[in-house]
Design a protein around this motif. Structure first.
Motif, mmCIF file in Angstrom:
data_model
loop_
_atom_site.group_PDB
_atom_site.id
_atom_site.type_symbol
_atom_site.label_atom_id
_atom_site.label_comp_id
_atom_site.label_asym_id
_atom_site.label_seq_id
_atom_site.Cartn_x
_atom_site.Cartn_y
_atom_site.Cartn_z
ATOM 1 N N THR A 1 0.630 -1.112 0.119
ATOM 2 C CA THR A 1 -0.100 0.318 -0.553
ATOM 3 C C THR A 1 0.635 1.544 -0.011
ATOM 4 O O THR A 1 0.878 2.434 -0.703
ATOM 5 N N LYS A 2 2.049 1.220 1.173
ATOM 6 C CA LYS A 2 2.776 2.513 0.876
ATOM 7 C C LYS A 2 3.372 2.624 -0.301
ATOM 8 O O LYS A 2 3.845 3.688 -0.649
ATOM 9 N N ALA A 3 4.023 1.047 -1.643
ATOM 10 C CA ALA A 3 4.714 1.151 -1.910
ATOM 11 C C ALA A 3 3.954 2.145 -3.188
ATOM 12 O O ALA A 3 4.361 2.921 -4.196
ATOM 13 N N ALA A 4 2.960 1.980 -3.397
ATOM 14 C CA ALA A 4 1.167 2.190 -4.426
ATOM 15 C C ALA A 4 1.280 4.380 -3.932
ATOM 16 O O ALA A 4 1.669 4.765 -5.117
ATOM 17 N N LEU A 5 1.422 4.181 -3.106
ATOM 18 C CA LEU A 5 1.422 5.890 -2.747
ATOM 19 C C LEU A 5 2.524 6.411 -3.293
ATOM 20 O O LEU A 5 2.294 7.437 -3.339
ATOM 21 N N HIS A 6 3.516 6.148 -2.527
ATOM 22 C CA HIS A 6 4.840 6.832 -2.524
ATOM 23 C C HIS A 6 4.832 6.850 -4.272
ATOM 24 O O HIS A 6 4.855 7.903 -4.987
ATOM 25 N N LYS A 7 4.261 6.168 -5.416
ATOM 26 C CA LYS A 7 4.418 5.543 -6.833
ATOM 27 C C LYS A 7 3.605 6.971 -6.474
ATOM 28 O O LYS A 7 3.870 8.467 -7.905
ATOM 29 N N TRP A 31 8.551 7.060 -12.633
ATOM 30 C CA TRP A 31 9.194 6.112 -13.756
ATOM 31 C C TRP A 31 9.137 4.397 -13.236
ATOM 32 O O TRP A 31 9.682 3.900 -13.196
ATOM 33 N N SER A 32 10.587 4.949 -12.014
ATOM 34 C CA SER A 32 11.280 3.859 -11.390
ATOM 35 C C SER A 32 10.740 3.231 -10.997
ATOM 36 O O SER A 32 10.334 1.942 -11.360
ATOM 37 N N ALA A 33 9.478 3.410 -9.900
ATOM 38 C CA ALA A 33 8.316 2.637 -9.870
ATOM 39 C C ALA A 33 7.640 1.512 -10.418
ATOM 40 O O ALA A 33 7.264 0.816 -9.844
ATOM 41 N N LYS A 34 6.929 2.687 -11.402
ATOM 42 C CA LYS A 34 6.468 1.728 -12.833
ATOM 43 C C LYS A 34 7.194 0.118 -13.226
ATOM 44 O O LYS A 34 6.421 -0.609 -13.994
ATOM 45 N N ARG A 35 7.918 0.725 -13.375
ATOM 46 C CA ARG A 35 8.927 0.087 -14.072
ATOM 47 C C ARG A 35 9.551 -1.126 -13.531
ATOM 48 O O ARG A 35 9.424 -2.701 -13.888
ATOM 49 N N THR A 36 10.016 -0.627 -12.110
ATOM 50 C CA THR A 36 10.181 -2.378 -11.471
ATOM 51 C C THR A 36 10.087 -2.587 -10.222
ATOM 52 O O THR A 36 9.408 -3.641 -9.343
ATOM 53 N N GLY A 37 8.731 -1.929 -10.248
ATOM 54 C CA GLY A 37 7.637 -1.942 -8.980
ATOM 55 C C GLY A 37 7.992 -2.188 -7.248
ATOM 56 O O GLY A 37 7.529 -2.429 -5.860
ATOM 57 N N LEU A 38 9.482 -1.472 -7.689
ATOM 58 C CA LEU A 38 10.140 -0.932 -6.133
ATOM 59 C C LEU A 38 10.166 -0.020 -5.278
ATOM 60 O O LEU A 38 10.806 1.167 -6.707
ATOM 61 N N VAL A 39 10.341 0.331 -4.581
ATOM 62 C CA VAL A 39 10.331 2.167 -3.799
ATOM 63 C C VAL A 39 12.023 1.491 -3.110
ATOM 64 O O VAL A 39 11.560 0.598 -1.608
ATOM 65 N N LYS A 40 12.859 2.470 -3.136
ATOM 66 C CA LYS A 40 14.194 2.501 -2.646
ATOM 67 C C LYS A 40 13.619 3.091 -1.417
ATOM 68 O O LYS A 40 13.583 4.454 -1.977
ATOM 69 N N PHE A 100 4.355 7.632 5.758
ATOM 70 C CA PHE A 100 6.561 7.158 4.910
ATOM 71 C C PHE A 100 6.845 7.520 5.957
ATOM 72 O O PHE A 100 8.124 6.292 5.918
ATOM 73 N N SER A 101 7.411 7.727 7.239
ATOM 74 C CA SER A 101 8.671 6.897 8.971
ATOM 75 C C SER A 101 8.140 6.734 9.398
ATOM 76 O O SER A 101 8.753 6.292 10.151
ATOM 77 N N GLY A 102 6.530 6.650 9.831
ATOM 78 C CA GLY A 102 5.968 5.962 11.149
ATOM 79 C C GLY A 102 5.430 6.654 11.950
ATOM 80 O O GLY A 102 6.025 7.930 11.652
ATOM 81 N N PRO A 103 4.696 6.262 12.561
ATOM 82 C CA PRO A 103 4.254 7.317 13.775
ATOM 83 C C PRO A 103 5.305 8.067 14.347
ATOM 84 O O PRO A 103 4.954 8.911 14.612
ATOM 85 N N LYS A 104 5.967 7.546 15.562
ATOM 86 C CA LYS A 104 7.071 7.559 16.056
ATOM 87 C C LYS A 104 8.217 9.518 15.208
ATOM 88 O O LYS A 104 8.356 10.590 15.163
ATOM 89 N N LYS A 105 8.806 8.517 14.893
ATOM 90 C CA LYS A 105 9.239 9.157 13.120
ATOM 91 C C LYS A 105 8.544 10.477 12.777
ATOM 92 O O LYS A 105 9.777 11.461 12.710
ATOM 93 N N GLY A 106 7.182 10.425 12.169
ATOM 94 C CA GLY A 106 6.869 11.455 12.084
ATOM 95 C C GLY A 106 6.451 12.524 12.638
ATOM 96 O O GLY A 106 6.636 13.598 12.341
ATOM 97 N N LEU A 107 6.161 12.061 13.716
ATOM 98 C CA LEU A 107 5.557 13.217 15.130
ATOM 99 C C LEU A 107 6.881 14.122 15.370
ATOM 100 O O LEU A 107 7.199 14.719 15.155
ATOM 101 N N ALA A 108 8.315 13.414 15.584
ATOM 102 C CA ALA A 108 9.372 13.892 15.593
ATOM 103 C C ALA A 108 10.380 15.050 14.767
ATOM 104 O O ALA A 108 10.270 16.138 14.496
ATOM 105 N N TYR A 109 9.886 14.240 12.968
ATOM 106 C CA TYR A 109 9.570 15.306 12.002
ATOM 107 C C TYR A 109 8.712 16.801 11.859
ATOM 108 O O TYR A 109 9.396 17.794 11.549
#
Length: 343
Positions: free
Chosen positions: A13-19, A60-69, A111-120
Motif C-alpha cells: 500500500t505504501k509503495a503504491a502511495l509513494h508511486k 517511472w522507476s517504481a512503475k517499471r520495477t515495482g520497487l521503491v528504494k 512514510f516514516s512511521g508514527p514516532k519518526k513522523g511526529l519527530a519530523y
C-alpha cells in the motif's frame, strides 16, 4: 517467514502511495515552475523543475520495477518539504501558501512511521513558526491567532493520520493471525506452510542445508475423543501445540490436520532431526494432560523427512506422510526416517 510478519499488504500500500504521490508531486512542481517563470521568480522555478523531474523519475522507476528504494522515499519527503517551505518563505502570506504545509505531518507519518513522523513534524514546526513571526502583522493579535490556528490544524492532520495508521496496523495483525494461524492451537496453519515451502524451495535460497521436517500424529486420538469428548480433545491439542513449541519454536510448528502437526527444522542434519524427534516423542509420552480432573497421557508417532529442492508441495507432504505411516505401521510411539534406516 519474515515477509509474513512484516505485513506485506501494508508495504504494498505504501509503495503504491509513494508511486502516485511522486507522480502528483512531480506534476504539481512542474506546473509551479511554469507559473513562477511567468512571475519571473526564476529561483523558485528552477527548484520546482529539479524536484518535479526527480519525482517523475521516482514514479517511472517504481512503475517499471515495482520497487521503491529508501532513498526515493527520503528524496520524496525532502522535495515536498522543500517545495512547501521555499514557496511559503518567498510568497506573501496572504497568498495562502501556508496551507501546503498542512500536508507534511500525514506524509511524514505514513512514510516514516508514527514516532519518526511526529519527530519530523515537531522539528519542521520550528522554522514554520519563525516564518510566521517574520511574515505576520502583529496588530490585533493576528500573529498569535495565526500560530494557534495553524498549529491546531497542523497537529490535527497528524493525529488523524496517526490514528488511521495505528488502526490499520492492528487490523492487519488481526487479518494476519486469521490467515496464517490455526484458530484452535495458535500454531501456524496450512496456508503458512505453503508460504514456508515456496520460500524454502526457491532456487535462490542460499541456505547450506534444506530444512528437515517432522510430521507428528497423536496415536489413537479418536479413542480419546470417544472417551472424553471433543472438547477435552481440543484442550489436549492446544496443550500439545504449546508443548511442541516449548521444545522447538512457535515459528516452526504447523497444524496440518485434525491431530497432525508438522515441525520445520532449519540448518539441521537428518540425524539431528531424528534426535529432536526422539526428544519430542519422549517429552510427550512423559507429559500428563490434566483436563477437568482427568489425567490423560498420550503418545505420538513421528516421521522425519527432508525438503528437497524442486519438490512440489504435494510431493513434499506425501513424503512426510509416508514416513509417518511407516511409524504407525511399526507399532506407533516411534520415530521413523526411511533414508537413515536404508543407510
Amino acid at each position: 517467514m519474515h515477509s509474513i510478519q512484516t505485513d506485506i499488504q501494508l508495504v504494498k500500500t505504501k509503495a503504491a502511495l509513494h508511486k502516485y504521490l511522486s507522480l502528483t508531486t512531480g506534476l504539481i512542481a512542474l506546473a509551479f515552475s511554469v507559473v513562477n517563470i511567468y512571475l519571473q521568480q526564476y529561483d523558485i522555478a528552477c527548484l520546482d523543475t529539479v524536484l518535479g523531474t526527480l519525482n517523475l523519475y521516482f514514479f517511472w522507476s517504481a512503475k517499471r520495477t515495482g520497487l521503491v528504494k529508501p532513498w526515493h522515499i527520503n528524496c520524496l519527503l525532502l522535495s515536498i518539504t522543500a517545495i512547501a517551505f521555499y514557496t511559503f518563505s518567498i510568497v506573501d502570506l496572504r497568498a495562502g501558501t501556508s496551507y501546503w504545509l498542512l500536508i507534511l505531518p500525514p506524509i511524514y507519518c505514513i512514510f516514516s512511521g508514527p514516532k519518526k513522523g511526529l519527530a519530523y513534524s515537531v522539528l519542521v514546526l520550528i522554522p514554520i513558526f519563525y516564518l510566521f513571526i517574520t511574515k505576520s502583522d502583529t496588530e490585533n493579535l493576528f500573529l498569535y491567532r495565526s500560530l494557534l490556528n495553524f498549529s491546531g490544524a497542523y497537529f490535527l492532520t497528524y493525529t488523524i493520520c496517526y490514528l488511521y495508521e495505528v488502526q490499520y496496523i492492528k487490523n492487519s495483525n488481526v487479518l494476519h493471525h486469521m490467515a496464517y494461524k490455526d484458530s484452535l492451537t495458535n500454531a501456524r496453519n496450512r496456508h503458512a506452510l505453503e508460504i514456508f515451502f515456496r520460500e524454502s524451495n526457491n532456487p535462490g535460497n542460499s541456505e547450506a542445508q534444506q530444512p528437515q521436517l517432522l510430521i507428528l500424529d497423536i496415536d489413537y486420538f479418536k479413542k480419546i475423543n470417544d472417551k472424553f469428548g471433543h472438547e477435552i480433545g481440543d484442550i489436549i491439542l492446544t496443550e500439545l501445540s504449546q508443548l511442541i513449541q516449548k521444545h522447538t519454536s512457535k515459528e516452526n510448528v504447523y497444524r496440518i490436520g485434525g491431530e497432525e502437526f508438522l515441525i520445520t527444522l532449519k540448518n539441521t542434519t537428518p540425524i539431528e532431526a531424528c534426535d529432536m524427534a526422539e526428544i519430542l516423542r519422549e517429552a510427550i509420552e512423559g507429559h500428563v494432560f490434566e483436563v477437568e480432573s482427568n489425567a490423560i497421557k498420550i503418545t505420538v508417532s513421528i516421521g522425519v523427512s527432508e525438503l528437497k529442492q524442486g519438490m512440489s508441495f504435494n510431493v513434499f507432504l506425501r513424503n512426510a506422510d509416508k514416513n509417518l505411516y511407516h511409524a504407525k505401521n511399526q507399532g506407533r510411539n516411534i520415530v521413523h526416517h526411511d533414508e537413515l534406516l536404508a543407510s
